[in-house]
Design a protein around this motif. Structure first.
Motif, mmCIF file in Angstrom:
data_model
loop_
_atom_site.group_PDB
_atom_site.id
_atom_site.type_symbol
_atom_site.label_atom_id
_atom_site.label_comp_id
_atom_site.label_asym_id
_atom_site.label_seq_id
_atom_site.Cartn_x
_atom_site.Cartn_y
_atom_site.Cartn_z
ATOM 1 N N TYR A 116 0.838 -1.198 0.000
ATOM 2 C CA TYR A 116 0.000 0.000 0.000
ATOM 3 C C TYR A 116 0.870 1.244 0.000
ATOM 4 O O TYR A 116 1.886 1.303 0.697
ATOM 5 N N ILE A 117 0.477 2.223 -0.781
ATOM 6 C CA ILE A 117 1.206 3.490 -0.822
ATOM 7 C C ILE A 117 0.213 4.623 -0.560
ATOM 8 O O ILE A 117 -0.819 4.726 -1.218
ATOM 9 N N GLN A 118 0.518 5.439 0.454
ATOM 10 C CA GLN A 118 -0.367 6.555 0.798
ATOM 11 C C GLN A 118 -0.158 7.704 -0.177
ATOM 12 O O GLN A 118 0.957 7.959 -0.593
ATOM 13 N N PHE A 119 -1.235 8.398 -0.529
ATOM 14 C CA PHE A 119 -1.069 9.616 -1.321
ATOM 15 C C PHE A 119 -2.163 10.629 -1.003
ATOM 16 O O PHE A 119 -3.210 10.275 -0.474
ATOM 17 N N GLU A 120 -1.842 11.893 -1.283
ATOM 18 C CA GLU A 120 -2.830 12.948 -1.144
ATOM 19 C C GLU A 120 -3.429 13.181 -2.515
ATOM 20 O O GLU A 120 -2.702 13.435 -3.464
ATOM 21 N N ALA A 121 -4.744 13.108 -2.624
ATOM 22 C CA ALA A 121 -5.370 13.342 -3.923
ATOM 23 C C ALA A 121 -5.279 14.817 -4.287
ATOM 24 O O ALA A 121 -5.481 15.688 -3.443
ATOM 25 N N ASN A 122 -4.915 15.085 -5.542
ATOM 26 C CA ASN A 122 -4.859 16.472 -6.017
ATOM 27 C C ASN A 122 -6.254 16.969 -6.341
ATOM 28 O O ASN A 122 -7.194 16.203 -6.496
ATOM 29 N N GLU A 123 -6.353 18.288 -6.491
ATOM 30 C CA GLU A 123 -7.599 18.871 -6.975
ATOM 31 C C GLU A 123 -7.734 18.562 -8.465
ATOM 32 O O GLU A 123 -6.741 18.503 -9.182
ATOM 33 N N ARG A 124 -8.949 18.396 -8.906
ATOM 34 C CA ARG A 124 -9.203 18.223 -10.332
ATOM 35 C C ARG A 124 -8.940 19.563 -11.016
ATOM 36 O O ARG A 124 -9.386 20.602 -10.553
ATOM 37 N N ILE A 125 -8.181 19.548 -12.139
ATOM 38 C CA ILE A 125 -7.833 20.823 -12.784
ATOM 39 C C ILE A 125 -8.918 21.271 -13.752
ATOM 40 O O ILE A 125 -9.429 22.377 -13.678
ATOM 41 N N HIS A 126 -9.272 20.378 -14.681
ATOM 42 C CA HIS A 126 -10.264 20.751 -15.692
ATOM 43 C C HIS A 126 -11.481 19.863 -15.589
ATOM 44 O O HIS A 126 -11.383 18.699 -15.254
ATOM 45 N N GLY A 127 -12.632 20.434 -15.920
ATOM 46 C CA GLY A 127 -13.854 19.640 -15.990
ATOM 47 C C GLY A 127 -14.375 19.300 -14.603
ATOM 48 O O GLY A 127 -13.803 19.693 -13.591
ATOM 49 N N ASP A 128 -15.487 18.566 -14.580
ATOM 50 C CA ASP A 128 -16.099 18.187 -13.304
ATOM 51 C C ASP A 128 -15.974 16.696 -13.082
ATOM 52 O O ASP A 128 -15.902 15.934 -14.024
ATOM 53 N N ALA A 129 -15.964 16.316 -11.820
ATOM 54 C CA ALA A 129 -15.997 14.889 -11.508
ATOM 55 C C ALA A 129 -17.314 14.355 -12.047
ATOM 56 O O ALA A 129 -18.381 14.882 -11.769
ATOM 57 N N SER A 130 -17.230 13.293 -12.838
ATOM 58 C CA SER A 130 -18.465 12.825 -13.470
ATOM 59 C C SER A 130 -19.194 11.827 -12.598
ATOM 60 O O SER A 130 -20.301 11.423 -12.908
ATOM 61 N N TYR A 131 -18.552 11.419 -11.499
ATOM 62 C CA TYR A 131 -19.270 10.542 -10.596
ATOM 63 C C TYR A 131 -20.042 11.391 -9.596
ATOM 64 O O TYR A 131 -19.498 11.864 -8.614
ATOM 65 N N SER A 132 -21.316 11.588 -9.882
ATOM 66 C CA SER A 132 -22.155 12.349 -8.978
ATOM 67 C C SER A 132 -22.486 11.460 -7.791
ATOM 68 O O SER A 132 -22.195 10.259 -7.793
ATOM 69 N N PHE A 133 -23.115 12.055 -6.788
ATOM 70 C CA PHE A 133 -23.481 11.280 -5.617
ATOM 71 C C PHE A 133 -24.368 10.100 -6.006
ATOM 72 O O PHE A 133 -24.175 8.987 -5.544
ATOM 73 N N TRP A 134 -25.319 10.356 -6.923
ATOM 74 C CA TRP A 134 -26.267 9.300 -7.271
ATOM 75 C C TRP A 134 -25.622 8.205 -8.082
ATOM 76 O O TRP A 134 -25.948 7.042 -7.940
ATOM 77 N N LYS A 135 -24.672 8.600 -8.946
ATOM 78 C CA LYS A 135 -23.981 7.592 -9.744
ATOM 79 C C LYS A 135 -23.179 6.678 -8.805
ATOM 80 O O LYS A 135 -23.146 5.465 -8.972
ATOM 81 N N LEU A 136 -22.565 7.307 -7.789
ATOM 82 C CA LEU A 136 -21.811 6.522 -6.808
ATOM 83 C C LEU A 136 -22.744 5.635 -6.001
ATOM 84 O O LEU A 136 -22.426 4.495 -5.682
ATOM 85 N N PHE A 137 -23.917 6.194 -5.655
ATOM 86 C CA PHE A 137 -24.889 5.438 -4.878
ATOM 87 C C PHE A 137 -25.307 4.185 -5.641
ATOM 88 O O PHE A 137 -25.385 3.089 -5.089
ATOM 89 N N LYS A 138 -25.529 4.362 -6.952
ATOM 90 C CA LYS A 138 -25.910 3.233 -7.792
ATOM 91 C C LYS A 138 -24.790 2.193 -7.836
ATOM 92 O O LYS A 138 -25.027 0.987 -7.753
ATOM 93 N N LEU A 139 -23.559 2.699 -7.955
ATOM 94 C CA LEU A 139 -22.397 1.806 -7.986
ATOM 95 C C LEU A 139 -22.301 1.018 -6.678
ATOM 96 O O LEU A 139 -22.041 -0.186 -6.665
ATOM 97 N N ALA A 140 -22.549 1.733 -5.563
ATOM 98 C CA ALA A 140 -22.469 1.086 -4.252
ATOM 99 C C ALA A 140 -23.532 -0.001 -4.137
ATOM 100 O O ALA A 140 -23.245 -1.126 -3.722
#
Ligand code: UDP
Ligand code: MG
Length: 312
Positions: free
Chosen positions: A192-216
């Protein structure tokens, strides 16, 4: 020289494609002992992502790609890349540069130490909202309680896989899948390697809450039959309790003339009878769950066992 494929699923990432390519060139230059290729999967983007990728293939022979006919989702995009890449190892990174590619040399180092799966673990994600945070905590809590595979919290798709793991992964046939969970299911030696996630530079995260909920929800259903089995257990409890109550009243009223048993009105007796029947129905549903579990495990046709090495 060992070869490494960098796998990048991309959905509406036209601005990020050149950036991630440029960042990776620096990393490649810093790791002269490996040959690299970049394996993009355009997951049915509606912007010019594929144009950007094709432009890169013209100037860089190490850029390869798959172009999906429509959006199939990240899980299947990474699956397709793993099915088709050629490297002795593959490293999956997001196109939006949220996975720090500077860590790739560390992933490779762990690989050289003999680990077959190197997993990036996210420390903090600055751009993640509170809803997503609570959701992901809840998700790991539930899935680890009910699913047969343990999923380490905050592990991401930022992973290195050895060729041996990729070959085994390619045997999975299920369509509803969470790539991460399947890799965890496979086992193998993991680092396992720890990392800090960077901010997204361009565009929007396409996984909305509901899309994630469906995935879950999908993951729960594909990894566990607990919801159906719960109905069965509830049924057993209801049947037992109402059965005992009904039996008590029957005996007390007609044979022993207990005072308490004869205080139940007709409608109360009817209620107990109905509860008893409902209990039987629920129990049957639970039984069916067991049969479905059996069918389910045959239908998804998972490999029965996984072998790391062979000498026969
Ligand atoms: N992605 C994809 N198909 C999709 C959604 C996302 O291939 O349907 C890719 C996306 O281009 C990115 C990665 O999956 O490279 C992670 O997506 P995103 O940044 O939207 O999700 P998050 O950062 O919230 O995990
Ligand atoms: Mg992202």
């Amino acid at each position: 020289m060992k070869s490494v494929s960098i796998i990048i699923p991309a959905y509406n990432e036209e601005k990020n494609i050149p950036l991630v390519h440029q960042e990776l060139q620096k990393i490649f230059a810093a790791c002269p002992n490996y040959t690299f290729d970049i394996f993009f999967v355009n997951d049915g983007s509606s912007d010019n992502t594929i144009g950007e990728i094709e432009r890169l293939t013209a100037i860089d022979p190490n850029v390869k790609y798959l172009d999906f006919s429509r959006n199939f989702g990240k899980e299947l995009a990474t699956t397709a890349a793993l099915n088709n890449c050629q490297g002795d190892a593959a490293i999956m990174v997001d196109a939006d540069l949220q996975h720090p590619v500077e860590l790739i040399p560390e992933f490779l180092k762990k690989w050289e130490e003999g680990f077959e799966v190197v997993v990036g673990v996210r420390n903090a994600n600055k751009s993640v909202g509170i809803l997503k945070k609570i959701g992901s905590k809840l998700f790991y809590e539930i899935i680890n309680r009910i699913a047969e595979v343990k999923v380490v919290p905050n592990t991401t798709d930022f992973r290195l896989l050895d060729r041996a793991v990729i070959s085994e992964f390619n045997r999975f046939t299920e369509t509803n899948r969470m790539t991460r969970a399947l890799i965890d299911w496979l086992g193998f030696r993991r680092a396992y390697i720890q990392f800090e996630a960077n901010e997204r530079i361009h565009g929007d995260a396409s996984y909305s809450f509901w899309k994630l909920f469906k995935l879950a929800l999908n993951s729960f259903i594909s990894l566990s039959l607990l919801p159906l089995k719960l109905a069965g257990n509830l049924g057993v409890v209801i049947t037992l309790l109402s059965g005992i109550a009904g039996f008590y009243i029957f005996l007390g009223k007609y044979f022993f003339h207990w005072h308490f048993a004869s205080t139940f009105s007709d409608s109360e007796n009817l209620a107990i009878l109905i509860l008893f029947m409902v209990g039987i129905v629920l129990t049957s549903i639970g039984l069916m769950a067991l049969y479905i579990a059996n069918i389910h495990s045959e239908v998804i046709d998972r490999p029965m066992y996984i072998i790391r090495k062979k000498k026969v």
